[in-house]
Design an enzyme around this catalytic site. Structure first.
Site, PDB file in Angstrom:
ATOM      1  N   ASN A 103       0.807  -1.215   0.000  1.00 55.63           N
ATOM      2  CA  ASN A 103       0.000   0.000   0.000  1.00 55.63           C
ATOM      3  C   ASN A 103       0.846   1.273   0.000  1.00 55.63           C
ATOM      4  O   ASN A 103       0.350   2.330  -0.378  1.00 55.63           O
ATOM      5  CB  ASN A 103      -0.930  -0.035   1.234  1.00 55.63           C
ATOM      6  CG  ASN A 103      -1.596   1.289   1.492  1.00 55.63           C
ATOM      7  OD1 ASN A 103      -2.392   1.762   0.682  1.00 55.63           O
ATOM      8  ND2 ASN A 103      -1.256   1.932   2.613  1.00 55.63           N
ATOM      9  N   SER A 154      -3.506   2.485  -8.767  1.00 57.76           N
ATOM     10  CA  SER A 154      -4.225   3.759  -8.783  1.00 57.76           C
ATOM     11  C   SER A 154      -4.991   3.867 -10.082  1.00 57.76           C
ATOM     12  O   SER A 154      -4.612   3.283 -11.107  1.00 57.76           O
ATOM     13  CB  SER A 154      -3.241   4.921  -8.671  1.00 57.76           C
ATOM     14  OG  SER A 154      -3.875   6.139  -8.998  1.00 57.76           O
ATOM     15  N   TYR A 160       4.107   9.010 -11.652  1.00 55.52           N
ATOM     16  CA  TYR A 160       3.165   8.234 -10.841  1.00 55.52           C
ATOM     17  C   TYR A 160       2.344   7.271 -11.720  1.00 55.52           C
ATOM     18  O   TYR A 160       2.162   6.091 -11.383  1.00 55.52           O
ATOM     19  CB  TYR A 160       2.239   9.202 -10.105  1.00 55.52           C
ATOM     20  CG  TYR A 160       1.342   8.574  -9.077  1.00 55.52           C
ATOM     21  CD1 TYR A 160       1.856   8.089  -7.876  1.00 55.52           C
ATOM     22  CD2 TYR A 160      -0.032   8.479  -9.290  1.00 55.52           C
ATOM     23  CE1 TYR A 160       1.020   7.525  -6.925  1.00 55.52           C
ATOM     24  CE2 TYR A 160      -0.873   7.924  -8.343  1.00 55.52           C
ATOM     25  CZ  TYR A 160      -0.340   7.446  -7.165  1.00 55.52           C
ATOM     26  OH  TYR A 160      -1.171   6.885  -6.223  1.00 55.52           O
ATOM     27  N   ALA A 161       1.875   7.766 -12.856  1.00 55.55           N
ATOM     28  CA  ALA A 161       1.073   6.916 -13.739  1.00 55.55           C
ATOM     29  C   ALA A 161       1.916   5.757 -14.277  1.00 55.55           C
ATOM     30  O   ALA A 161       1.445   4.615 -14.356  1.00 55.55           O
ATOM     31  CB  ALA A 161       0.505   7.746 -14.891  1.00 55.55           C
ATOM     32  N   ALA A 162       3.163   6.053 -14.637  1.00 56.14           N
ATOM     33  CA  ALA A 162       4.045   4.988 -15.139  1.00 56.14           C
ATOM     34  C   ALA A 162       4.308   3.959 -14.046  1.00 56.14           C
ATOM     35  O   ALA A 162       4.285   2.747 -14.295  1.00 56.14           O
ATOM     36  CB  ALA A 162       5.359   5.579 -15.632  1.00 56.14           C
ATOM     37  N   LYS A 169       2.454   3.243 -11.383  1.00 57.59           N
ATOM     38  CA  LYS A 169       1.253   2.467 -11.045  1.00 57.59           C
ATOM     39  C   LYS A 169       0.844   1.529 -12.186  1.00 57.59           C
ATOM     40  O   LYS A 169       0.331   0.432 -11.944  1.00 57.59           O
ATOM     41  CB  LYS A 169       0.107   3.415 -10.669  1.00 57.59           C
ATOM     42  CG  LYS A 169       0.330   4.157  -9.343  1.00 57.59           C
ATOM     43  CD  LYS A 169       0.487   3.201  -8.162  1.00 57.59           C
ATOM     44  CE  LYS A 169       0.398   3.902  -6.814  1.00 57.59           C
ATOM     45  NZ  LYS A 169       0.597   2.977  -5.681  1.00 57.59           N
TER      46      LYS A 169
END
Lengths: 89, 243
Positions: free
Chosen positions: B87, B139, B152-154, B156
């Site tokens: 987490n 996410s 962050y997108a990469a 996740k």
């Protein structure tokens, strides 16, 4: 010290149970290759399970891929590694 | 429901706390290890409230040695580790031209490397047990890839791919690996948002409200339960209907 034949039997039983092989322990040859042509047809996930099971059941550490390649060739090579480990302990 | 040993990273945050409580509520015999770093006030409060049912464990999730040490400690104490919830995470948003390499690396390390290290650390125990549940908190950014979150997108999206690949590797050993993609959840992550931004975001959520940590926690608990034994490699959105 544990009898070699007894050790082979334990390893084969462990393989049948842990790897869910579709054959019985006596059907596994002592020198039968684990991987590749004419083998038991194990794959990399089976190898991973064997490494963990050898440590858990026999205290045998397989520290790296080179050692795995040497030890995980057949029942006989696994027995040899376990016996070697016991002698060195 | 049989009692289980559970490890949750990022356990001091709002989502980590809710997940821990969900497992504590599930079964009085569950034991929860709360992975924390320097900030541990909320985790300590939970331990004070349930002293015999949870314990903090210092865990720098980006360090493989820290993982090995933590898992050894848990196995020595409980001789089992049934559930891992990855987490811990953080974001440092910026548009790509302005994003520092440090921000890129830190977000990748905290969100993606940590999951790799965590899974690798617990797998020997779970393989030996021939059962285990791994739930990775990804996410919605992994699926929507919003502007300003390239790092962050990469990271996740990497977590989602790792989850699906690992699920295939360990499926036959009785270990399931699933990911959850929370949308906008009322946690500390939303506190930096202005009122105007909040209104804008709410307008894009079909349910017109933010999710609660508890609503994510029940999804985690479900994927970890014994009855979810045929679910692996799944990516569950918990986002109020955004897609």
């Amino acid at each position: 010290m544990e009898d070699v034949n007894e050790l082979k039997q334990r390893i084969k039983t462990m393989m049948v149970e842990n790897l869910m092989l579709q054959l019985s322990a006596p059907e596994i040859g002592d020198d039968q290759p684990l991987f590749g042509p004419g083998s038991l047809g194990l794959d990399s996930v089976d190898a991973l399970q064997l490494v963990v099971a050898l440590d858990k059941n026999f205290g045998l550490k397989v520290p790296d891929p080179a050692a795995a390649k040497e030890i995980l060739q057949s029942v006989n090579t696994m027995v040899a590694a376990i016996m070697r480990g016991k002698r060195e302990a | 429901m049989s009692a289980r040993i559970i490890l949750i990273t990022g356990a001091n945050g709002g989502l980590g706390q809710a997940i821990a409580r969900a497992f504590l509520d599930e079964n009085p015999d569950n034991f929860v290890w709360l992975g924390v770093r320097a900030n541990r006030q909320h985790a300590d409060e939970l331990v004070a409230k349930f002293p015999k049912r949870c314990r903090c464990i210092v865990l720098e999730v980006t360090q493989p040695d820290a993982w090995r040490s933590a898992v050894s400690q848990i196995m020595a104490a409980d001789n089992s580790l049934d559930v891992l919830v990855n987490n811990a995470g953080r974001h440092q948003d910026a548009l790509m031209p302005n994003m520092s390499w440090a921000a890129w690396k830190e977000v990748l390390q905290t969100n993606l490397d940590s999951v790799f290290h965590g899974c690798q650390a617990v797998l020997p125990a779970m393989i030996a047990q021939r059962h285990g549940r791994i739930i990775n908190i990804a996410s919605l950014s992994a699926l929507l890839a919003p502007a300003g979150q390239t790092n962050y997108a990469a990271a996740k999206a990497g977590v989602v791919a790792l989850t699906q690949s690992l699920a295939k590797e360990v499926a036959r050993i009785g270990i399931t690996v699933n990911a959850i993609c929370p949308g906008y959840i009322q946690t500390e992550a939303l506190t930096g948002m202005s009122e105007e931004e909040r209104k804008g975001v709410l307008g894009r959520i079909p349910m017109r409200r933010f999710g609660t940590p508890a609503e994510v926690a029940v999804a985690v608990r479900f994927l970890a339960c014994a009855e979810a034994s045929y679910i692996t490699g799944s990516v569950l959105k918990v986002d109020g209907g955004i897609f």
